[in-house]
Design an enzyme around this catalytic site. Structure first.
Site, PDB file in Angstrom:
ATOM      1  N   SER A   1      17.837  23.464  15.198  1.00 48.02           N
ATOM      2  CA  SER A   1      19.131  22.931  15.575  1.00 48.02           C
ATOM      3  C   SER A   1      18.985  21.518  16.117  1.00 48.02           C
ATOM      4  O   SER A   1      17.889  21.021  16.342  1.00 48.02           O
ATOM      5  CB  SER A   1      19.802  23.837  16.590  1.00 48.02           C
ATOM      6  N   LYS A   2      20.124  20.920  16.308  1.00 44.39           N
ATOM      7  CA  LYS A   2      20.219  19.521  16.697  1.00 44.39           C
ATOM      8  C   LYS A   2      19.197  19.056  17.733  1.00 44.39           C
ATOM      9  O   LYS A   2      18.631  17.979  17.625  1.00 44.39           O
ATOM     10  CB  LYS A   2      21.636  19.291  17.228  1.00 44.39           C
TER      11      LYS A   2
END
Length: 441
Positions: A213-214
């Site tokens: 994820s980010k």
RNA sequence: GACCCUAUCGUCCAGUGGCCUAGGACAUCGCCCUUUCACGGCGAGAACACGGGUUCGAAUCCCGUUAGGGUCGCCA
């Protein structure tokens, strides 16, 4: 001869470009280039809340950095625009009417839903092979909303419409879309359109297998831009995630990848991202790239560190450490002492060499020997130092270490003789004298 | 939970029935090179998830189990 293939990368501007998205773009680009087709960039900005000009810019920056040039799209133009979904309202409306009048839609609480044809839907995937999905009943496959009560559109609908309108022939996308594909196929069918060929590539996961994820390290393309990576190296590493040239080679030019790329051999297993290997590939590129390119990549980093470097001497300085650099961000730190006479002395290095009994004496002897020199090249400097050491008599290292600290302020650095050669006689002698004066009794 | 995808060293890949006592790379460890730090060279440890089949023969084909991932939104 068949008509040229048309592929697209259709990101949503979320504020960052995921490395998995970059890899999807790369594979589409590779396929298009391999088949001498077209690569199209389409911005899927239907979600008005999240979209900002800055978020779109991040996508451009990332793709341009990786040199994934698009033939059609924002800034490039093309016959199938506009390339922002937010500007294609009239087109969606038209297709919507068609679905409505052919009885494929029904209203439900203000939203419009697409009624699935009940039965099996076959997906013939370029990578995963033939997969049959069961749309037998509503429990298994509920109908799909394509338009919200406020009139805005849902991804599944506009994505398909755009691919039809833009005459996309091949859709290479993440495996997270595999389950969406039979739904999309139903829309194509309802519209009487020939669907493109699909190829679903596995997702990129963190090294430990969790979803990337980010916030995860190495997740955004920006982190590579800001982390001192050479774009060609990152691109090379990305090519190797799910694809390989089959002959155990790992560092290969993009031209070669383009000529050998195919989808049939794309791996179907999710790839765990290994930043350490990416670093190694980066170091390989940095070491072997031409000096001109290396200088070009290093320049912004020197500027950022406040080092005013230019002129013909710069390349000689950079060359001294080129083989050791893993990230370009290291460059300024490694070469800073070449660009100022006010370089700091590492206290530990001073303690261990200059303050060591006899350290300064030997530095003085070397300074005397060097000042008498006519020639000033690494070979001469080495020979002279060794002669001086032999006459002392002591080991060359006893001269080498003080000389290094005097000339650079540190105990770690480039090959001593080459470093002194590049520094030049006047500066070296001045540095030796200044060091003697500063640390002398 | 349902459906779908996947399963070779810690990681990325090679391997498409015999060439596999499974090959390469990163990482790790050891040795060499060496003025430092690196580069480089040599070497070591390290894997076919499990259980059934099919076959003269299986990492490779089939089935099951397990595990991981994905999808099931009026997100994209």
């Amino acid at each position: 001869m068949s008509s040229p293939v048309r592929l697209r990368f259709a990101p949503s501007p979320t504020g960052y470009l995921h490395v998995g998205g970059a890899r999807t773009a790369l594979f589409n680009w590779l396929y298009a280039r391999h088949h001498r087709g077209r690569f199209i960039l389409r911005i899927e900005d239907t979600d008005k809340e999240r979209n900002t000009a800055a978020a779109v810019q991040v996508i451009y920056d990332g793709l341009r950095w990786l040199d994934l040039n698009w033939d059609e799209g924002p800034d490039a133009g093309g016959d199938h625009g506009p390339y922002f979904q937010s500007e294609r309202e009239a087109i969606y409306e038209r297709y919507f009417q068609r679905l409505q009048s052919s009885g494929h839609l029904y209203e439900d609480a203000g939203a419009w839903r697409f009624r699935f044809h009940r039965g099996e839907v076959k997906v013939d995937d370029l990578i995963c092979g033939e997969i049959v999905f069961d749309f037998g009943n509503v429990e298994i496959a509920p109908d799909m909303t394509i338009r919200r009560p406020d009139g805005s559109w849902i991804f599944h609908f506009v994505n398909v419409v755009d691919d039809i309108e833009m005459q996309i022939t091949h859709v290479i996308r993440g495996e997270d879309h595999l389950s969406n594909t039979p739904k999309h196929l139903q829309i194509y069918e309802a519209l009487g359109a020939t669907p493109p060929r699909f190829g679903h590539i596995p997702l990129i996961l963190n090294k430990d297998g969790s979803k990337m994820s980010k916030r995860d390290q190495g997740a955004s393309v920006t982190s590579y831009i800001e982390g001192g990576y050479a774009p060609e190296a990152v691109r090379n590493y990305l090519c190797l995630l799910g694809w390989s040239p089959k002959d155990d080679r790992e560092v290969l030019s993009i031209e070669e990848v383009v000529s050998r790329f195919d989808l049939a051999h794309v791996h179907r297993k999710g790839a765990h991202f290994d930043l350490a290997k990416c670093d190694w590939v980066n170091a390989q590129y940095l070491q072997h790239m031409p000096m001109k390119r290396y200088r070009e990549l290093a320049a912004p980093w020197l500027a950022k560190a406040g080092i005013e470097a230019g002129g013909p001497g710069l390349e000689a300085v950079l060359a001294l450490e080129k083989m050791k650099v893993t990230h370009l961000s290291e460059v300024p730190g490694r070469v800073s002492f070449f660009f100022t006479e006010d370089y700091p002395y590492d206290p530990e290095a001073v303690e261990k060499t200059l303050r060591k009994p006899g350290g300064l004496d030997r530095l003085a002897q070397l300074a005397a020997a060097y000042s008498a020199l006519e020639a000033w090249d690494a070979a001469t400097l080495e020979a002279t130092l060794k002669e001086t050491a032999a006459a002392a008599p002591c080991k060359p290292a006893e001269f080498i270490h003080p000389a290094r600290v005097a000339a650079s302020g540190r105990s770690i650095g480039p090959s001593l003789y080459h470093m002194l050669e590049v520094l030049g006689k006047p500066r070296v002698l001045a540095r030796f004298q200044r060091t003697l004066a500063r640390f002398g009794a």
